[in-house]
Scaffold this motif. Structure first.
Motif, PDB file in Angstrom:
ATOM      1  N   GLU A 187      72.540  46.362  54.528  1.00  0.00           N
ATOM      2  CA  GLU A 187      73.607  47.226  55.030  1.00  0.00           C
ATOM      3  C   GLU A 187      74.332  47.952  53.901  1.00  0.00           C
ATOM      4  O   GLU A 187      74.887  49.028  54.101  1.00  0.00           O
ATOM      5  N   GLU A 188      74.363  47.354  52.745  1.00  0.00           N
ATOM      6  CA  GLU A 188      75.057  47.897  51.573  1.00  0.00           C
ATOM      7  C   GLU A 188      74.060  47.985  50.421  1.00  0.00           C
ATOM      8  O   GLU A 188      72.994  47.392  50.488  1.00  0.00           O
ATOM      9  N   PRO A 189      74.415  48.684  49.351  1.00  0.00           N
ATOM     10  CA  PRO A 189      73.512  48.714  48.182  1.00  0.00           C
ATOM     11  C   PRO A 189      73.170  47.293  47.728  1.00  0.00           C
ATOM     12  O   PRO A 189      74.021  46.407  47.703  1.00  0.00           O
ATOM     13  N   PHE A 190      71.908  47.099  47.373  1.00  0.00           N
ATOM     14  CA  PHE A 190      71.384  45.798  46.977  1.00  0.00           C
ATOM     15  C   PHE A 190      72.162  45.214  45.805  1.00  0.00           C
ATOM     16  O   PHE A 190      72.384  45.875  44.798  1.00  0.00           O
ATOM     17  N   ILE A 191      72.530  43.957  45.931  1.00  0.00           N
ATOM     18  CA  ILE A 191      73.312  43.249  44.918  1.00  0.00           C
ATOM     19  C   ILE A 191      72.532  43.063  43.617  1.00  0.00           C
ATOM     20  O   ILE A 191      73.121  42.926  42.553  1.00  0.00           O
ATOM     21  N   GLY A 192      71.217  43.039  43.712  1.00  0.00           N
ATOM     22  CA  GLY A 192      70.367  42.877  42.534  1.00  0.00           C
ATOM     23  C   GLY A 192      69.970  41.428  42.314  1.00  0.00           C
ATOM     24  O   GLY A 192      70.709  40.509  42.645  1.00  0.00           O
ATOM     25  N   TRP A 193      68.784  41.256  41.759  1.00  0.00           N
ATOM     26  CA  TRP A 193      68.278  39.904  41.501  1.00  0.00           C
ATOM     27  C   TRP A 193      69.132  39.193  40.458  1.00  0.00           C
ATOM     28  O   TRP A 193      69.297  37.973  40.504  1.00  0.00           O
ATOM     29  N   GLU A 194      69.657  39.909  39.518  1.00  0.00           N
ATOM     30  CA  GLU A 194      70.482  39.316  38.465  1.00  0.00           C
ATOM     31  C   GLU A 194      71.965  39.566  38.729  1.00  0.00           C
ATOM     32  O   GLU A 194      72.782  39.491  37.822  1.00  0.00           O
ATOM     33  N   LEU A 195      72.275  39.933  39.967  1.00  0.00           N
ATOM     34  CA  LEU A 195      73.650  40.176  40.420  1.00  0.00           C
ATOM     35  C   LEU A 195      74.268  41.379  39.707  1.00  0.00           C
ATOM     36  O   LEU A 195      75.490  41.499  39.629  1.00  0.00           O
ATOM     37  N   GLU A 196      73.405  42.257  39.214  1.00  0.00           N
ATOM     38  CA  GLU A 196      73.877  43.398  38.453  1.00  0.00           C
ATOM     39  C   GLU A 196      74.470  44.491  39.339  1.00  0.00           C
ATOM     40  O   GLU A 196      75.154  45.369  38.857  1.00  0.00           O
ATOM     41  N   GLY A 197      74.233  44.430  40.652  1.00  0.00           N
ATOM     42  CA  GLY A 197      74.720  45.475  41.545  1.00  0.00           C
ATOM     43  C   GLY A 197      76.109  45.223  42.096  1.00  0.00           C
ATOM     44  O   GLY A 197      76.515  45.837  43.068  1.00  0.00           O
ATOM     45  N   GLU A 198      76.833  44.308  41.489  1.00  0.00           N
ATOM     46  CA  GLU A 198      78.180  43.988  42.014  1.00  0.00           C
ATOM     47  C   GLU A 198      79.221  44.864  41.367  1.00  0.00           C
ATOM     48  O   GLU A 198      79.151  45.260  40.252  1.00  0.00           O
TER      49      GLU A 198
END
Length: 179
Positions: A168-179
């Motif tokens: 629903e929102e931009p992907f958070i990223g595998w390394e949580l870099e999308g936060e």
């Protein structure tokens, strides 16, 4: 773009509208896609709830398992959905990053046995050693619950992939870099 329409709560027959209510899980894209067949959506939700409540795992271990499935399958939707749930259950960001890297060494022996078993279930690679190691820590009824949980999320990831369902929102990223 999703390959099937994403239904909304108001699109469903009255008897099924509760499935997409905020009291349930709301209008998550996964559920909105499944809502094209409300009977299956209802069964999916009941089964998932049963695995969560009767599978024999505490919430943090349950989330570690789901995230292990998501990462093994490179399933961004499931990863994105479960990172916040895992945090709420007490899973640390260091643990999340370790799972993202497929590194189970930071976990205690029981958790390593659990996560390695789940990873093997997803990859179709459970051997006697892995099973016996998990059996040292969990009774048969919990191993059944863990195995069904892993295959449930494997099926969910394949469903999301086949129908091209995005978070629903931009992907958070595998390394949580999308936060």
């Amino acid at each position: 773009m999703a390959r099937v329409p994403l239904q909304r709560q108001a699109d469903l027959p009255d008897d099924y509208q509760h499935l997409l209510s905020e009291d349930a899980m709301g209008e998550l894209h996964l559920l909105c896609a499944m809502a094209n067949n409300p009977d299956i959506l209802q069964s999916y939700m009941r089964y998932g709830t049963t695995l969560w409540t009767e599978g024999g795992l505490e919430p943090a271990d349950l989330e570690r398992c789901i995230l292990t499935v998501a990462r093994a399958l490179d399933a961004p939707y499931e990863w994105h959905q479960h990172v916040p749930i895992a945090r709420d259950a007490g899973v640390s960001d260091d643990e999340l990053r370790a799972i993202a890297e497929g590194d189970f060494e930071p976990f205690d022996d029981r958790q390593q046995a659990l996560l390695r078993y789940v990873d093997a279930v997803v990859r179709g690679d459970v051997d006697d050693d892995r099973f016996e190691r998990l059996s040292q820590y969990l009774p048969p009824e919990t191993i059944v619950g863990v195995t069904l949980l892993a295959t449930h999320y494997l099926a969910t990831a394949r469903f999301l992939d086949a129908l091209d369902i995005a978070p629903e929102e931009p992907f958070i990223g595998w390394e949580l870099e999308g936060e």
